[in-house]
Design a protein around this motif. Structure first.
Motif, PDB file in Angstrom:
ATOM      1  N   SER A  37       0.819  -1.209   0.000  1.00  0.00           N
ATOM      2  CA  SER A  37       0.000   0.000   0.000  1.00  0.00           C
ATOM      3  C   SER A  37       0.855   1.261   0.000  1.00  0.00           C
ATOM      4  N   ASN A  38       1.862   1.307   0.854  1.00  0.00           N
ATOM      5  CA  ASN A  38       2.664   2.530   0.923  1.00  0.00           C
ATOM      6  C   ASN A  38       3.501   2.729  -0.334  1.00  0.00           C
ATOM      7  N   LEU A  41       0.984   3.994  -2.879  1.00  0.00           N
ATOM      8  CA  LEU A  41       0.588   5.343  -2.482  1.00  0.00           C
ATOM      9  C   LEU A  41       1.684   6.353  -2.794  1.00  0.00           C
ATOM     10  N   CYS A 111      -3.118   6.765  -5.774  1.00  0.00           N
ATOM     11  CA  CYS A 111      -3.075   6.895  -4.310  1.00  0.00           C
ATOM     12  C   CYS A 111      -4.255   6.174  -3.667  1.00  0.00           C
ATOM     13  N   ILE A 115      -4.386   2.712  -1.066  1.00  0.00           N
ATOM     14  CA  ILE A 115      -5.087   2.589   0.217  1.00  0.00           C
ATOM     15  C   ILE A 115      -6.126   1.474   0.154  1.00  0.00           C
ATOM     16  N   SER A 138      -2.002   5.335   6.674  1.00  0.00           N
ATOM     17  CA  SER A 138      -1.643   6.197   5.542  1.00  0.00           C
ATOM     18  C   SER A 138      -1.415   7.632   5.998  1.00  0.00           C
ATOM     19  N   GLY A 203       5.835   1.437   5.449  1.00  0.00           N
ATOM     20  CA  GLY A 203       4.447   0.997   5.373  1.00  0.00           C
ATOM     21  C   GLY A 203       4.192  -0.237   6.208  1.00  0.00           C
TER      22      GLY A 203
END
Length: 218
Positions: A37-38, A41, A111, A115, A138, A203
């Motif tokens: 996710s990070n 993102l 982005c 998430i 996040s 993350g």
């Protein structure tokens, strides 16, 4: 006259909230979800910020030249050189603006995808409050990244300039231009790989922390 007796002090019940540890399957999934996710993102933020910076530069140059220098509107404009570099005529400037705006929207979508992917991954194994974990982690990562970039940018920018300049100058005098280009490319690739590892590790830790803090009590 008798003195009124004081009421007994209120005693709070001695209750201890017990939160069970994350099961191994949930913990491993949170680790993977946080790293993925990070990274996604951060990629979306990079796309969006780069497009926004270019849009601001193009718009600023156009506004300054058109509104502050009306007498020079018929002469060559600096923004024309930027458009010519991407194969566009001066009257096709709206194409560049539209592309940059679409790119910003795409970056925002990436982005959101980062998430949502993380939330879906942890929700599939029963992690409690998946949306709360996703948004809180996040937010922590975005705030930390903003602070770190503001602290490191004044140092990293001049340092990279010195490294690239030294590599270019070392090759220009000896005829080893290709070698200097290879060094610069290797440094860029290495920096990208290190950045990906750092983003994934950050993350991983942030998502695990939030999943651990927001787990339900027994």
């Amino acid at each position: 006259m008798s003195q009124l007796s004081q009421p007994p002090a209120f005693a709070y019940p001695n209750q201890r909230v017990v939160r069970p540890p994350l099961p191994k399957a949930q913990r491993n999934r949170v680790f993977i979800a946080g790293a993925v996710s990070n990274t996604v993102l951060t990629a979306g933020l990079s796309i969006m910020s780069l497009a926004a910076i270019l849009f601001f530069i193009v718009a600023s140059m156009w506004l300054i030249w058109e509104f502050l220098s009306p007498s020079l509107s018929g002469t060559y404009r600096p923004v024309d050189e930027m458009l010519a570099a991407v194969g566009l005529a001066p009257e096709q400037g709206w194409v560049a603006v539209a592309v940059l705006m679409i790119t910003m929207v795409v970056g925002l979508a990436v982005c959101w995808a980062g998430i949502w992917i993380g939330k879906a991954m942890i929700a599939s194994v029963g992690v409690a409050r998946p949306w709360a974990v996703a948004w809180s982690a996040s937010g922590i990562l975005l705030g930390t990244g903003l602070i770190m970039s503001s602290v490191l940018s004044p140092v990293a920018g001049p340092l990279m300039t010195v490294v690239f300049s030294a590599s270019a100058l070392s090759g220009s005098g000896s005829g080893a231009g290709a070698e200097s280009v290879g060094i610069v490319a290797a440094i860029a690739i290495l920096g990208t790989l290190v950045s990906i590892v750092v983003y994934a590790a950050a993350g991983l830790l942030a998502w695990w922390w939030m999943a651990h803090a927001l787990r339900r009590a027994e």
